[in-house]
Design a protein around this motif. Sequence first.
Motif, PDB file in Angstrom:
ATOM      1  N   ASP A 148       0.814  -1.224   0.000  1.00 13.16           N
ATOM      2  CA  ASP A 148       0.000   0.000   0.000  1.00 13.16           C
ATOM      3  C   ASP A 148       0.849   1.276   0.000  1.00 13.16           C
ATOM      4  O   ASP A 148       0.326   2.373   0.202  1.00 13.16           O
ATOM      5  N   ALA A 149       2.143   1.157  -0.249  1.00 16.04           N
ATOM      6  CA  ALA A 149       3.015   2.337  -0.215  1.00 16.04           C
ATOM      7  C   ALA A 149       2.615   3.330  -1.301  1.00 16.04           C
ATOM      8  O   ALA A 149       2.409   2.965  -2.463  1.00 16.04           O
ATOM      9  N   LYS A 150       2.516   4.604  -0.919  1.00 15.40           N
ATOM     10  CA  LYS A 150       2.142   5.657  -1.868  1.00 15.40           C
ATOM     11  C   LYS A 150       3.364   6.096  -2.676  1.00 15.40           C
ATOM     12  O   LYS A 150       4.499   5.952  -2.240  1.00 15.40           O
ATOM     13  N   GLU A 151       3.088   6.678  -3.850  1.00 18.96           N
ATOM     14  CA  GLU A 151       4.155   7.087  -4.751  1.00 18.96           C
ATOM     15  C   GLU A 151       5.116   8.066  -4.088  1.00 18.96           C
ATOM     16  O   GLU A 151       6.339   7.969  -4.241  1.00 18.96           O
ATOM     17  N   GLU A 152       4.578   8.999  -3.308  1.00 18.77           N
ATOM     18  CA  GLU A 152       5.444  10.000  -2.652  1.00 18.77           C
ATOM     19  C   GLU A 152       6.365   9.336  -1.627  1.00 18.77           C
ATOM     20  O   GLU A 152       7.523   9.730  -1.462  1.00 18.77           O
ATOM     21  N   THR A 153       5.845   8.302  -0.935  1.00 17.17           N
ATOM     22  CA  THR A 153       6.668   7.562   0.031  1.00 17.17           C
ATOM     23  C   THR A 153       7.781   6.821  -0.691  1.00 17.17           C
ATOM     24  O   THR A 153       8.940   6.811  -0.239  1.00 17.17           O
ATOM     25  N   ILE A 154       7.434   6.197  -1.814  1.00 14.33           N
ATOM     26  CA  ILE A 154       8.424   5.450  -2.591  1.00 14.33           C
ATOM     27  C   ILE A 154       9.538   6.375  -3.064  1.00 14.33           C
ATOM     28  O   ILE A 154      10.732   6.069  -2.924  1.00 14.33           O
ATOM     29  N   GLU A 155       9.154   7.533  -3.602  1.00 19.86           N
ATOM     30  CA  GLU A 155      10.154   8.479  -4.121  1.00 19.86           C
ATOM     31  C   GLU A 155      11.060   8.998  -3.005  1.00 19.86           C
ATOM     32  O   GLU A 155      12.278   9.115  -3.174  1.00 19.86           O
ATOM     33  N   LYS A 156      10.456   9.288  -1.853  1.00 19.48           N
ATOM     34  CA  LYS A 156      11.234   9.808  -0.726  1.00 19.48           C
ATOM     35  C   LYS A 156      12.221   8.758  -0.223  1.00 19.48           C
ATOM     36  O   LYS A 156      13.395   9.053   0.052  1.00 19.48           O
ATOM     37  N   LEU A 157      11.746   7.499  -0.115  1.00 21.21           N
ATOM     38  CA  LEU A 157      12.617   6.420   0.366  1.00 21.21           C
ATOM     39  C   LEU A 157      13.760   6.173  -0.623  1.00 21.21           C
ATOM     40  O   LEU A 157      14.912   5.991  -0.205  1.00 21.21           O
ATOM     41  N   GLU A 158      13.438   6.150  -1.906  1.00 19.90           N
ATOM     42  CA  GLU A 158      14.482   5.934  -2.911  1.00 19.90           C
ATOM     43  C   GLU A 158      15.570   6.996  -2.820  1.00 19.90           C
ATOM     44  O   GLU A 158      16.765   6.692  -2.931  1.00 19.90           O
ATOM     45  N   ALA A 159      15.159   8.237  -2.600  1.00 17.93           N
ATOM     46  CA  ALA A 159      16.129   9.331  -2.474  1.00 17.93           C
ATOM     47  C   ALA A 159      17.003   9.139  -1.236  1.00 17.93           C
ATOM     48  O   ALA A 159      18.221   9.369  -1.271  1.00 17.93           O
ATOM     49  N   ARG A 160      16.381   8.711  -0.142  1.00 14.60           N
ATOM     50  CA  ARG A 160      17.126   8.479   1.108  1.00 14.60           C
ATOM     51  C   ARG A 160      18.145   7.354   0.945  1.00 14.60           C
ATOM     52  O   ARG A 160      19.281   7.456   1.391  1.00 14.60           O
ATOM     53  N   ILE A 161      17.719   6.268   0.290  1.00 16.16           N
ATOM     54  CA  ILE A 161      18.612   5.117   0.106  1.00 16.16           C
ATOM     55  C   ILE A 161      19.846   5.526  -0.698  1.00 16.16           C
ATOM     56  O   ILE A 161      20.972   5.103  -0.407  1.00 16.16           O
ATOM     57  N   LYS A 162      19.651   6.356  -1.710  1.00 16.77           N
ATOM     58  CA  LYS A 162      20.774   6.804  -2.544  1.00 16.77           C
ATOM     59  C   LYS A 162      21.795   7.606  -1.742  1.00 16.77           C
ATOM     60  O   LYS A 162      22.978   7.645  -2.072  1.00 16.77           O
ATOM     61  N   GLU A 163      21.322   8.270  -0.673  1.00 19.76           N
ATOM     62  CA  GLU A 163      22.215   9.104   0.142  1.00 19.76           C
ATOM     63  C   GLU A 163      23.012   8.300   1.170  1.00 19.76           C
ATOM     64  O   GLU A 163      23.960   8.807   1.771  1.00 19.76           O
ATOM     65  N   VAL A 164      22.613   7.044   1.383  1.00 22.01           N
ATOM     66  CA  VAL A 164      23.226   6.242   2.445  1.00 22.01           C
ATOM     67  C   VAL A 164      24.672   5.897   2.111  1.00 22.01           C
ATOM     68  O   VAL A 164      24.986   5.477   0.994  1.00 22.01           O
ATOM     69  N   LYS A 165      25.529   6.084   3.100  1.00 26.92           N
ATOM     70  CA  LYS A 165      26.911   5.623   2.959  1.00 26.92           C
ATOM     71  C   LYS A 165      26.887   4.090   3.020  1.00 26.92           C
ATOM     72  O   LYS A 165      25.851   3.486   3.270  1.00 26.92           O
ATOM     73  N   SER A 166      28.022   3.468   2.844  1.00 24.52           N
ATOM     74  CA  SER A 166      28.073   2.013   2.979  1.00 24.52           C
ATOM     75  C   SER A 166      27.785   1.631   4.428  1.00 24.52           C
ATOM     76  O   SER A 166      28.050   2.405   5.353  1.00 24.52           O
ATOM     77  N   VAL A 167      27.234   0.446   4.609  1.00 24.65           N
ATOM     78  CA  VAL A 167      26.944  -0.042   5.962  1.00 24.65           C
ATOM     79  C   VAL A 167      28.222  -0.092   6.790  1.00 24.65           C
ATOM     80  O   VAL A 167      28.222   0.222   7.980  1.00 24.65           O
ATOM     81  N   THR A 168      29.321  -0.462   6.134  1.00 22.98           N
ATOM     82  CA  THR A 168      30.597  -0.541   6.847  1.00 22.98           C
ATOM     83  C   THR A 168      30.957   0.807   7.461  1.00 22.98           C
ATOM     84  O   THR A 168      31.425   0.875   8.603  1.00 22.98           O
ATOM     85  N   GLN A 169      30.712   1.890   6.715  1.00 21.28           N
ATOM     86  CA  GLN A 169      31.001   3.223   7.239  1.00 21.28           C
ATOM     87  C   GLN A 169      30.105   3.558   8.430  1.00 21.28           C
ATOM     88  O   GLN A 169      30.555   4.126   9.425  1.00 21.28           O
ATOM     89  N   LEU A 170      28.835   3.196   8.331  1.00 22.69           N
ATOM     90  CA  LEU A 170      27.904   3.453   9.440  1.00 22.69           C
ATOM     91  C   LEU A 170      28.331   2.675  10.683  1.00 22.69           C
ATOM     92  O   LEU A 170      28.286   3.197  11.803  1.00 22.69           O
ATOM     93  N   LEU A 171      28.775   1.433  10.476  1.00 17.99           N
ATOM     94  CA  LEU A 171      29.248   0.615  11.602  1.00 17.99           C
ATOM     95  C   LEU A 171      30.525   1.207  12.188  1.00 17.99           C
ATOM     96  O   LEU A 171      30.725   1.211  13.403  1.00 17.99           O
ATOM     97  N   GLU A 172      31.386   1.702  11.293  1.00 20.05           N
ATOM     98  CA  GLU A 172      32.650   2.288  11.720  1.00 20.05           C
ATOM     99  C   GLU A 172      32.410   3.505  12.604  1.00 20.05           C
ATOM    100  O   GLU A 172      33.187   3.807  13.516  1.00 20.05           O
ATOM    101  N   GLU A 173      31.306   4.190  12.334  1.00 22.23           N
ATOM    102  CA  GLU A 173      30.936   5.352  13.152  1.00 22.23           C
ATOM    103  C   GLU A 173      30.292   4.937  14.471  1.00 22.23           C
ATOM    104  O   GLU A 173      29.937   5.785  15.290  1.00 22.23           O
ATOM    105  N   GLY A 174      30.139   3.633  14.663  1.00 23.00           N
ATOM    106  CA  GLY A 174      29.602   3.129  15.923  1.00 23.00           C
ATOM    107  C   GLY A 174      28.093   3.190  16.039  1.00 23.00           C
ATOM    108  O   GLY A 174      27.539   3.141  17.142  1.00 23.00           O
ATOM    109  N   MET A 175      27.397   3.267  14.903  1.00 21.28           N
ATOM    110  CA  MET A 175      25.932   3.366  14.946  1.00 21.28           C
ATOM    111  C   MET A 175      25.298   2.050  15.389  1.00 21.28           C
ATOM    112  O   MET A 175      25.695   0.975  14.944  1.00 21.28           O
ATOM    113  N   THR A 176      24.284   2.163  16.238  1.00 20.17           N
ATOM    114  CA  THR A 176      23.480   1.010  16.639  1.00 20.17           C
ATOM    115  C   THR A 176      22.457   0.723  15.526  1.00 20.17           C
ATOM    116  O   THR A 176      22.246   1.566  14.641  1.00 20.17           O
TER     117      THR A 176
END
Length: 294
Positions: free
Chosen positions: A182-210
Amino acid sequence: MNDYIVRGIAAGGQIRVFAATTRNVVETARQHHEMSPIATVALGRLLTGGAMMGTMMKNDSDVVTIQIKGNGPIGAMTVTADSKGRVKGFVANPQVMLPLKDGKLDIAGALGLGVLSVIKDIGLREPYVGDTILVTSEIADDLTYYFATSEQVPSSVGLGVLMNKDNTVEQAGGFIIQLMPDAKEETIEKLEARIKEVKSVTQLLEEGMTPEEILEHILGDMGLEILDKTPTEFYCNCSKERVAMAIMSVGKDEIDQMIEEGNPIEVKCHFCNTAYNFSIDDLKHLRELCEKRK
């Protein structure tokens, strides 16, 4: 910090999310199998993805198995997980070594070309099996492709394992973010944009993120709600009794041959490398049990 998996929703239930920290899981696997750094990272990614996929299962008895069969030097990899966060796995060639590629461990080169299979045993007569090709052989992309093609669930999978200089595991973890029907188009577009901005998981882990902070970092103002938190561990349910059953399954004639050879046998569990020893008397007892089953 103990390993755990969080499950949540965002955008009012239009998105479901999972994130995990799995350092102890991956380090335990490394120790059990005496793995090289490249094997540790490859299996560690699959263990992390498998652990999160296990918690997607509904019933306590449900089990998911993920197998990767490639033509690379690491050979096949297998991971099995349940709904309680328990996961185990092994690689065919745990000591594989390859030159660095662009300064990084060459996971894709170790796996090569091949197939990813997901087997779900949910108590039906036949398990569900979904097969897809390896699209990048980096594991996270391959699981993303599996969800899209076999389960028709648009997903983003991120997995990372960070090694210390002494070849122990420093950090491991990942996330799975999925769009609901049931995801709306605006939600899909916003999530896709966010995913593109994500650094690698390794970098997030290196920063000590939970796990919670990783999801907050990605979903930010999209109404993230953490629903529950499940401990996760490397857990193998093998035992001498289970191994004995496996020996009996080869049949009386094979056991007779073992007895005639006159040497005790050692059988190792694929998943945890535990060795089980059976004396000639043990084998004679198993043969008797085979006879009684007739």
